[in-house]
Design an enzyme around this catalytic site. Structure first.
Site, mmCIF file in Angstrom:
data_model
loop_
_atom_site.group_PDB
_atom_site.id
_atom_site.type_symbol
_atom_site.label_atom_id
_atom_site.label_comp_id
_atom_site.label_asym_id
_atom_site.label_seq_id
_atom_site.Cartn_x
_atom_site.Cartn_y
_atom_site.Cartn_z
ATOM 1 N N ASP A 48 0.577 -1.289 -0.390
ATOM 2 C CA ASP A 48 0.083 -0.082 0.439
ATOM 3 C C ASP A 48 0.905 1.502 0.124
ATOM 4 O OD1 ASP A 48 0.658 -0.205 2.063
ATOM 5 O OD2 ASP A 48 -0.579 0.192 3.246
ATOM 6 N N SER A 49 2.378 1.382 -0.569
ATOM 7 C CA SER A 49 3.044 2.287 -0.114
ATOM 8 C C SER A 49 2.531 3.295 -1.735
ATOM 9 C CB SER A 49 4.888 1.198 -0.457
ATOM 10 O OG SER A 49 4.316 0.129 -1.402
ATOM 11 N N ASP A 87 -1.216 -5.797 0.029
ATOM 12 C CA ASP A 87 -1.382 -5.728 0.835
ATOM 13 C C ASP A 87 -2.477 -5.367 1.315
ATOM 14 O OD1 ASP A 87 0.697 -4.687 2.887
ATOM 15 O OD2 ASP A 87 0.994 -3.154 2.113
ATOM 16 N N LYS A 117 -0.764 -9.273 3.479
ATOM 17 C CA LYS A 117 -0.628 -8.914 3.793
ATOM 18 C C LYS A 117 -1.437 -8.006 4.911
ATOM 19 C CE LYS A 117 3.304 -5.872 3.757
ATOM 20 N NZ LYS A 117 2.948 -4.535 4.183
ATOM 21 N N GLU A 119 -0.807 -5.678 9.084
ATOM 22 C CA GLU A 119 -0.284 -4.197 9.619
ATOM 23 C C GLU A 119 -0.889 -4.647 11.074
ATOM 24 O OE1 GLU A 119 0.417 -0.452 8.972
ATOM 25 O OE2 GLU A 119 1.289 -0.771 6.812
ATOM 26 N N GLU A 186 9.434 -3.955 10.151
ATOM 27 C CA GLU A 186 10.024 -2.523 9.255
ATOM 28 C C GLU A 186 10.841 -1.468 10.560
ATOM 29 O OE1 GLU A 186 6.887 -1.049 6.866
ATOM 30 O OE2 GLU A 186 8.631 1.100 6.997
HETATM 31 O O1 KIV Z 1 3.429 -0.876 1.622
HETATM 32 C C1 KIV Z 1 4.535 -1.408 1.801
HETATM 33 O O2 KIV Z 1 5.297 -0.914 0.599
HETATM 34 C C2 KIV Z 1 5.155 -1.941 3.066
HETATM 35 C C3 KIV Z 1 6.787 -2.683 2.469
HETATM 36 C C4 KIV Z 1 7.444 -1.068 2.901
HETATM 37 C C5 KIV Z 1 7.167 -3.385 3.808
HETATM 38 O O3 KIV Z 1 4.212 -2.828 3.484
#
Ligand code: KIV
Length: 292
Positions: A48-49, A87, A117, A119, A186
């Site tokens: 989600d970056s 994510d 993924k 968090e 992270e």
């Molecule tokens: O969203 C993302 O790119 C991430 C990585 C920084 C692990 O969660």
């Protein structure tokens, strides 16, 4: 998707036991996924970056499940043979189990991800367990968790004192117990990350978490310096300056259009088909393909 995938979660665990590091890179669209796969990354993360590096937000919080599905599907088209993790974005796994599973289903069925993924640590272990029980591989993510940036109070290194390192260890173990196949660490001190990596039987994948994790993940645009707002980060190594190359290339294009040196004779189509200048779209070597 078609084709044979190089990696799965069973092989990942074996790689950890054999001391073979895992390489993971983010990608957000068809070309970045193609390049990542061609370069041989073990896993692609549709992070989600996306919000920060592709959509121009100042955090990951505005990213929606629709955004993630759309971009994951493009990545899956570009990297048919690579293990893809997507994510679950902000607040898409904190409501009812039905709603959470609906979002997971969308990433898997519409986005064609192979895993999701999430968090969080012990507090989401119950949800992780239910998703794993539904047959979906889950990658955990602890340490600095950007979706909680407003609660954490900024992008700070985690695990600096004993109590915090212990909290991270408990979170990592809770995720392992819940069935996560690996955990992203992270912005965690190298010492805490090393202890966690030693204690878990599943791989740890570090970003800003030092040298002793079982794998590493970086953001595509950081590795390639592929943004004009790029800022140096201690934990990132840039391997190519694609941003400068792109800027120079585009500036040259603009210059040539302005001075009328582009298009030149070799770029134009003539009425007399097979005579030069060519009528082929992609150059002479592709003549056959383009006559279809
Ligand atoms: O969203 C993302 O790119 C991430 C990585 C920084 C692990 O969660």
């Amino acid at each position: 998707m078609a084709g044979k995938r190089a990696l799965n979660i069973v092989k990942m665990k074996k790689m950890k036991s054999e001391g073979v590091p895992l390489s993971m890179l983010t990608a957000y669209d068809y070309p970045s996924a193609q390049l990542a796969e061609e370069a041989g990354v073990d896993m692609i993360l549709v992070g989600d970056s996306l919000g920060n590096v592709v959509l121009g937000y100042d955090s990951t919080i505005p990213v929606t499940i629709d955004d993630m599905v759309y971009h994951t599907r493009a990545v899956a088209r570009g990297a048919e043979h690579t293990f893809i993790v997507a994510d679950l974005p902000f607040m898409t796994y904190h409501g009812s189990l039905d709603e959470t599973l609906r979002n997971v289903r969308r990433l898997m069925q519409e986005g064609h991800a192979h895993a999701v993924k999430m968090e969080g640590g012990a507090e989401i272990a119950g949800t992780v367990k239910r998703i794993v029980e539904a047959g979906v591989p889950v990658l955990g993510h602890i340490g600095l968790t950007p979706q909680s940036v407003n609660q954490i109070g900024g992008y700070r290194v985690q695990g600096k004192d004993e109590a915090d390192a212990k909290r991270l260890m408990n979170d990592a173990k809770a995720l392992e117990e819940a069935g996560a196949f690996a955990v992203v660490l992270e912005l965690v001190t190298e010492e805490a990350a090393a202890e966690i990596s030693k204690a878990l039987s599943i791989p740890t994948i570090g970003i800003g978490a030092g040298r002793h994790c079982d794998g590493q993940v970086l953001v595509y645009h950081d590795v390639l310096k592929y943004t004009s707002s790029y800022r140096d980060k201690r934990f990132v190594k840039t391997y190519a300056d694609v941003g400068s190359l792109a800027r120079e290339g585009i500036a040259q294009y603009v210059k040539e259009v302005k001075e009328r040196s582009f298009p030149a004779e070799e770029h134009v189509f003539s009425v007399q088909g097979t005579h030069k200048p060519s009528t082929s779209l992609y150059g002479n070597e592709k003549e056959k393909v383009n006559s279809r």
